[in-house]
Structure formats: structure tokens, C-alpha cells
Design a protein around this motif. Sequence first.
Motif, PDB file in Angstrom:
ATOM      1  N   PRO A 153       8.256  37.064   4.810  1.00 26.99           N
ATOM      2  CA  PRO A 153       7.385  36.024   5.381  1.00 26.99           C
ATOM      3  C   PRO A 153       7.282  36.173   6.892  1.00 26.99           C
ATOM      4  N   PRO A 154       6.152  35.798   7.473  1.00 23.56           N
ATOM      5  CA  PRO A 154       5.993  35.878   8.931  1.00 23.56           C
ATOM      6  C   PRO A 154       7.032  34.999   9.632  1.00 23.56           C
ATOM      7  N   SER A 155       7.654  35.559  10.620  1.00 24.49           N
ATOM      8  CA  SER A 155       8.691  34.835  11.346  1.00 24.49           C
ATOM      9  C   SER A 155       8.069  33.870  12.341  1.00 24.49           C
ATOM     10  N   LEU A 156       8.515  32.631  12.304  1.00 18.61           N
ATOM     11  CA  LEU A 156       8.040  31.655  13.281  1.00 18.61           C
ATOM     12  C   LEU A 156       8.471  32.054  14.687  1.00 18.61           C
ATOM     13  N   ILE A 157       9.611  32.726  14.787  1.00 20.86           N
ATOM     14  CA  ILE A 157      10.056  33.211  16.100  1.00 20.86           C
ATOM     15  C   ILE A 157       9.054  34.207  16.657  1.00 20.86           C
ATOM     16  N   CYS A 158       8.589  35.119  15.804  1.00 22.91           N
ATOM     17  CA  CYS A 158       7.619  36.127  16.252  1.00 22.91           C
ATOM     18  C   CYS A 158       6.300  35.475  16.644  1.00 22.91           C
ATOM     19  N   ILE A 159       5.873  34.493  15.871  1.00 18.77           N
ATOM     20  CA  ILE A 159       4.649  33.767  16.206  1.00 18.77           C
ATOM     21  C   ILE A 159       4.787  33.122  17.582  1.00 18.77           C
ATOM     22  N   TRP A 160       5.963  32.569  17.860  1.00 15.80           N
ATOM     23  CA  TRP A 160       6.166  31.926  19.151  1.00 15.80           C
ATOM     24  C   TRP A 160       6.258  32.929  20.300  1.00 15.80           C
ATOM     25  N   THR A 161       6.669  34.153  20.024  1.00 16.06           N
ATOM     26  CA  THR A 161       6.656  35.160  21.101  1.00 16.06           C
ATOM     27  C   THR A 161       5.232  35.477  21.527  1.00 16.06           C
ATOM     28  N   PHE A 162       4.296  35.467  20.575  1.00 21.34           N
ATOM     29  CA  PHE A 162       2.888  35.658  20.929  1.00 21.34           C
ATOM     30  C   PHE A 162       2.377  34.465  21.735  1.00 21.34           C
ATOM     31  N   ARG A 163       2.745  33.276  21.319  1.00 18.86           N
ATOM     32  CA  ARG A 163       2.317  32.081  22.059  1.00 18.86           C
ATOM     33  C   ARG A 163       2.894  32.092  23.477  1.00 18.86           C
ATOM     34  N   TRP A 164       4.133  32.507  23.589  1.00 17.91           N
ATOM     35  CA  TRP A 164       4.768  32.585  24.905  1.00 17.91           C
ATOM     36  C   TRP A 164       4.053  33.608  25.781  1.00 17.91           C
ATOM     37  N   LEU A 165       3.553  34.670  25.164  1.00 17.75           N
ATOM     38  CA  LEU A 165       2.808  35.682  25.912  1.00 17.75           C
ATOM     39  C   LEU A 165       1.534  35.101  26.504  1.00 17.75           C
ATOM     40  N   LEU A 205      -8.032  41.935  24.516  1.00 16.57           N
ATOM     41  CA  LEU A 205      -6.596  41.960  24.292  1.00 16.57           C
ATOM     42  C   LEU A 205      -5.978  40.583  24.507  1.00 16.57           C
ATOM     43  N   THR A 206      -6.489  39.828  25.463  1.00 15.96           N
ATOM     44  CA  THR A 206      -5.941  38.506  25.754  1.00 15.96           C
ATOM     45  C   THR A 206      -6.254  37.514  24.639  1.00 15.96           C
ATOM     46  N   ILE A 207      -7.288  37.790  23.868  1.00 17.46           N
ATOM     47  CA  ILE A 207      -7.590  36.936  22.710  1.00 17.46           C
ATOM     48  C   ILE A 207      -6.489  37.037  21.657  1.00 17.46           C
ATOM     49  N   VAL A 208      -5.850  38.196  21.562  1.00 16.33           N
ATOM     50  CA  VAL A 208      -4.897  38.452  20.475  1.00 16.33           C
ATOM     51  C   VAL A 208      -3.769  37.417  20.427  1.00 16.33           C
ATOM     52  N   PRO A 209      -2.984  37.218  21.502  1.00 13.33           N
ATOM     53  CA  PRO A 209      -1.902  36.221  21.384  1.00 13.33           C
ATOM     54  C   PRO A 209      -2.409  34.797  21.189  1.00 13.33           C
ATOM     55  N   SER A 210      -3.649  34.537  21.612  1.00 13.10           N
ATOM     56  CA  SER A 210      -4.218  33.202  21.393  1.00 13.10           C
ATOM     57  C   SER A 210      -4.385  32.915  19.906  1.00 13.10           C
ATOM     58  N   LEU A 211      -4.553  33.954  19.092  1.00 15.01           N
ATOM     59  CA  LEU A 211      -4.717  33.769  17.647  1.00 15.01           C
ATOM     60  C   LEU A 211      -3.460  33.203  16.999  1.00 15.01           C
ATOM     61  N   ALA A 212      -2.316  33.407  17.643  1.00 14.71           N
ATOM     62  CA  ALA A 212      -1.062  32.890  17.093  1.00 14.71           C
ATOM     63  C   ALA A 212      -0.980  31.370  17.180  1.00 14.71           C
ATOM     64  N   CYS A 213      -1.925  30.749  17.866  1.00 11.07           N
ATOM     65  CA  CYS A 213      -1.956  29.290  17.945  1.00 11.07           C
ATOM     66  C   CYS A 213      -2.503  28.662  16.664  1.00 11.07           C
ATOM     67  N   PHE A 214      -2.984  29.488  15.733  1.00 17.96           N
ATOM     68  CA  PHE A 214      -3.613  28.984  14.511  1.00 17.96           C
ATOM     69  C   PHE A 214      -2.810  29.412  13.290  1.00 17.96           C
ATOM     70  N   ASP A 215      -2.658  28.502  12.331  1.00 13.37           N
ATOM     71  CA  ASP A 215      -1.943  28.826  11.103  1.00 13.37           C
ATOM     72  C   ASP A 215      -2.919  29.196   9.995  1.00 13.37           C
ATOM     73  N   ASP A 216      -2.381  29.383   8.780  1.00 18.99           N
ATOM     74  CA  ASP A 216      -3.216  29.804   7.655  1.00 18.99           C
ATOM     75  C   ASP A 216      -4.334  28.811   7.365  1.00 18.99           C
TER      76      ASP A 216
END
Length: 581
Positions: free
Chosen positions: A211-223, A324-335
Motif C-alpha cells: 500500500p502507498p505509504s502515508l509517510i511517502c505522500i507527506w514527503t511529496f507534500r513537504w517538497l 515538475l512543480t505540479i508533481v508534488p502538488s498531486l500528493a495533496c489529493f487522495d483516491d
Amino acid sequence: MASTGGSSASSVRKRRVDGRKTEAECADSGGEHGADSSDDTEKGKRRQPLQTGTYWLTRVVLLRSVAFIYFVAFSVAYNQNKQLIGEHGLMPCKKYLDSVKRYVGGKIGIAALAYTPSILWLLDWSDMDANLDAIALGGMALSALVLVTGMANMVIMVTLWVLYHSLVNVGQLCPHSILGWEKKSQLLETGFLAIFLCPVWTLSQIPRRCPPSLICIWTFRWLIVRIMLGAGLIKIRGDKCWRDLTCMDYHYETQPVPNPMSYYMHHSPWWFHRFETLSNHLIELIFPFFTFLGRRMCMVNGAFQILFQVVLIVSGNLSFLNWLTIVPSLACFDDACLGFLFHSRGGAKKAVLEIQNEDAAGRTPTPTKGMWIRRVMNIALGVLIGCLSVPVVMNLFSSRQVMNTSFDPLRIVNTYGAFGSITKERTEVIFQGTLSRDPKDPEALWEEYQFLCKPGDLYRRPCLISPYHYRLDWLMWFAAFQTYEQSEWVIHIAGRLLSNDSTVLSLLDHNPFQGRETPRWVRGEHFRYKFSPPGSSSAAQGKWWLRKRIGAYFPPLDLEGLRGYFQSRNWPHPHIQPKRS
């Protein structure tokens, strides 16, 4: 109808007990919620909305987005690396590696790899062009696989990261300019985080036991938080025009490579430019904090960040930086929010619904040894990013903030920031050549070389290339507000033009001496460029630009006069044409 209502009520109660809730307004606005309930009852098939708080589909979107950027970056490398850092390029990477080798003691070992991490150390240097092509083509193939299928594993993503690192670290020649420091380091950091989104070996869009790690999702958000805060703070602390809201009066005209929309945006009313600048401050300095205020506010930030980058894409050619900057912004959205991007009747979306139903029914798979190891890895990732973020955060809130800096050799966590100061006037270096024997002859005819995208010909419409990138055009923007002593590669180009060198000419759009004898002299002229006013006589004549000569950027040069200059820098003299296979 009564039994149907009872079933629905029990379903709702069950979801409440499980602590989950659905968001119909966000999940599938494209049609799943618009189905007629009576039809569903007759068919016995109620389409279920995706639940919030899971990131299976988010992972697929993130991986495909990262793969798209990798594909563009490797495409740029394949088409331009040989001319820039190849065997006969402006700054051959082989010579750079040789100098690093001498610096670390004459051996290719740990010290050399630590100083310049690159797999080029391990390859045969007899044909460096082939090595550069192989790395770029390998990167294109792997990224295309992930982009098309939406499937990846850690092996593929690590390979992409290593391949791109290998090219970035031998870029030299003002690397912040020729490759774009922010683009390359941001891609390396984003690519590193993407490694931990994937299973180790399995190739599956929805790997049930990973399963996708919430920690990893938050590293994108932190970016995305760091990117925006870095850019916003450097502006407030930098150019005064950001504080008096006048920077956008100049930006569209003076940015590195304007596009057609830049012309019209530049001529917007003054009040619109003030609104743009104020909006920039809000999006970069205020909205990032929404990330930490719950799901809805996090999505608001993600939406505004994506919209902001789309506006920048439309109004300028900043390579793949905004994409490229759009990419981590996508982590703000869930399924639940990204479900509309997927087909409703099968594939990834169907698999996620099944997983959510199983979890709601308490049929979650028993964690295996591998899953526990993966959880430990995710925690280690969070600790690593947290530790490496300490100097970055300190830099962000320092009155002496430095933008675009790495605090670790692998560029895992970086500090960012763009356009801390705005150029108020646009200047351009124009290469000119002549067949005249005497460069001082008033009758000498000087003919201009045209680059692929940067302003030159007054009648040529600004180009549209984003997310692609013409590195030399970008580099010429920096050279225009420096001197040729600070940018010696400009003289290197002049020497190559004097011999009609095909390597350098392939990076240009127009060679006035194509099919003719080589020019006797080449010079650099310095001009001030401005957009032509709409409705003016110049615009009516088809001129996009107006220009005024500032003076000579470098004096007329001939091949014989450059011999000593080239020898002192260990550059091959253009008199001796290198053999080409």
C-alpha cells in the motif's frame, strides 16, 4: 424499497463504525454519482464512490507524472548532450572527468565517485558520445514504460535516478545555467521520493501487499511546501519590485525565453500586474501552510499550486520546471479526488474499490515479513528527510537565505527559489559574421546567426517549446548580462562558427553562411530588446521586438587570432577539424 433503504442505512452505519467517509462531490464528478438510483436498483449494481484517505490512484498519477518529466529530461539530453558535453562539445565531460581524476589522486575510486557521482566512471571512455547516448536512451525507454503502463518498481525508479544523476554531475559549464540547477536538482529530489512509492520487484499498478505509504505522500507534500516557501521568501527579501508589486511589469519581457503569450501578458493593464504579483505572494507564502490544516485545505493548496504552475506554463518557456512543480502538488489529493482520471468499469479504479470494500469488511491481508520491512523503510525515509530538512528550514527562515542550494552530495533535500530579482531590461548577444577581409570596413556586410528560440530576428514570433528545453538559448540569457570574460564559452562558440562547425551549428536555427565559404570574422553585438507596442507601426509591420544597440559584446575575431586563446584553455583549435565517425 424498504429493504433497499435499510441496506443503505446499515451500509452508512458500517462505514461510520470503520471510521471512513466518502466525498461524493470530489470522488467521481464525471458520472458515477449522476447515475439514476432507480436504474441502479433494477440492475442491482450500485456504483460505489471511492473512499477518502487512501492513495492507490494517487501513486499511479505520481509515478506517471515523474516518468513524463524524466522522459522529457532524457530527450533533451539525447538531443543536446553531444553538442554540449560530448567528445567535440563545447565543454567535453571526458576532460572534466580527467580533471576530477587528477584532483582525487589519479585513480577512479570511492573519492572520484563521491566527488562526481556518475556511472560514466565505469564505462569505456573511448567513445563518450556513445556513453551519453546510451544513458539518455536507457532513461527514455524506462520512463516511457512507466508513463505508458503506470507500473513501476524500485529497481526501475532507482535506475532512472542513477542515470539522470550521472548526466547532471558532468554538466559543468555553469551547471546552474546550462542544465538549470533548479530543474535538475528538483527532478533528482522528486525522483528519489518516487523510488519509495513502488514495490521492490512487482510490476503492478495496484500491488495489494504494498500500500502507498502515508509517510511517502507527506514527503511529496513537504517538497511542494519548501519549493513555494523558498521562492516566496527569496522574492520578499530580494528585489524591491516584489514588495511594491511592480515586478510583473517586467517579468514577461525579460524572462529567459518568452513565448507568444508573454507578449500579450506583458501588455496587460498595470492593475492586472499588481494583482498577479499579490497573487504570487499569496500562493507562495500563505497557501503552503494549508497543507497542514486537514484534507480539504490541503486539496485547496494543491489546486491553487497546480493552477499557478499552469499559468506559468502558458505565459513562458521555463523548460519542464513548472511541469515538475505540479508533481508534488498531486500528493495533496487522495483516491476520492483523483478517481475521475480513471475508467470506472475496470482496471486500477475497480481494484481500489475492491480493496476498500475488503478493508471495510475487515478482510485486510495479514502483514507479511516483507510488509513489515517496508514499513521500517518508510519510517527510515521519514527520518532521513526530516534530518536533511534541518539546514533547509534554517536557510528558509534566515535573513541571509540562499536559493537553489544542496546541503547533501546526492541532492536528496534541497532549497529552492526562482526570480529573487527581476531584470528590468532585456539584453541579447547577437552573433554576426562577415566575409569581408577588413572587419573595420564600413561597407562590410555583417550577417546574423539565429538561435532556435531566443530573441534575435525582430520579425520572428516568440517560440513555444515548454516542457522541452534549448539549453544553449537558456545559457545565452545569462551571458547577456555578464561579460564574455565571465562566459568564456561564448568565445568558444565564436571559434566554432568561424569554421562552420556542424556540432555547434546544430544548436542554431539559421546559419547565414550555409553552403558558402566560412566567415572571415565573427563578432558579438549587444542589444537592448523590447516588445513592440500593440497597434504601433512596428507591430503593423510584423515586428514582435524592437531593439537598440548597446555596443560590442566582444570584438571581431578570426581563427588565427584565436589560436593562442584556444591553446591556453586546452580547446582544440577549429583549424583542425576532428574526425567524425
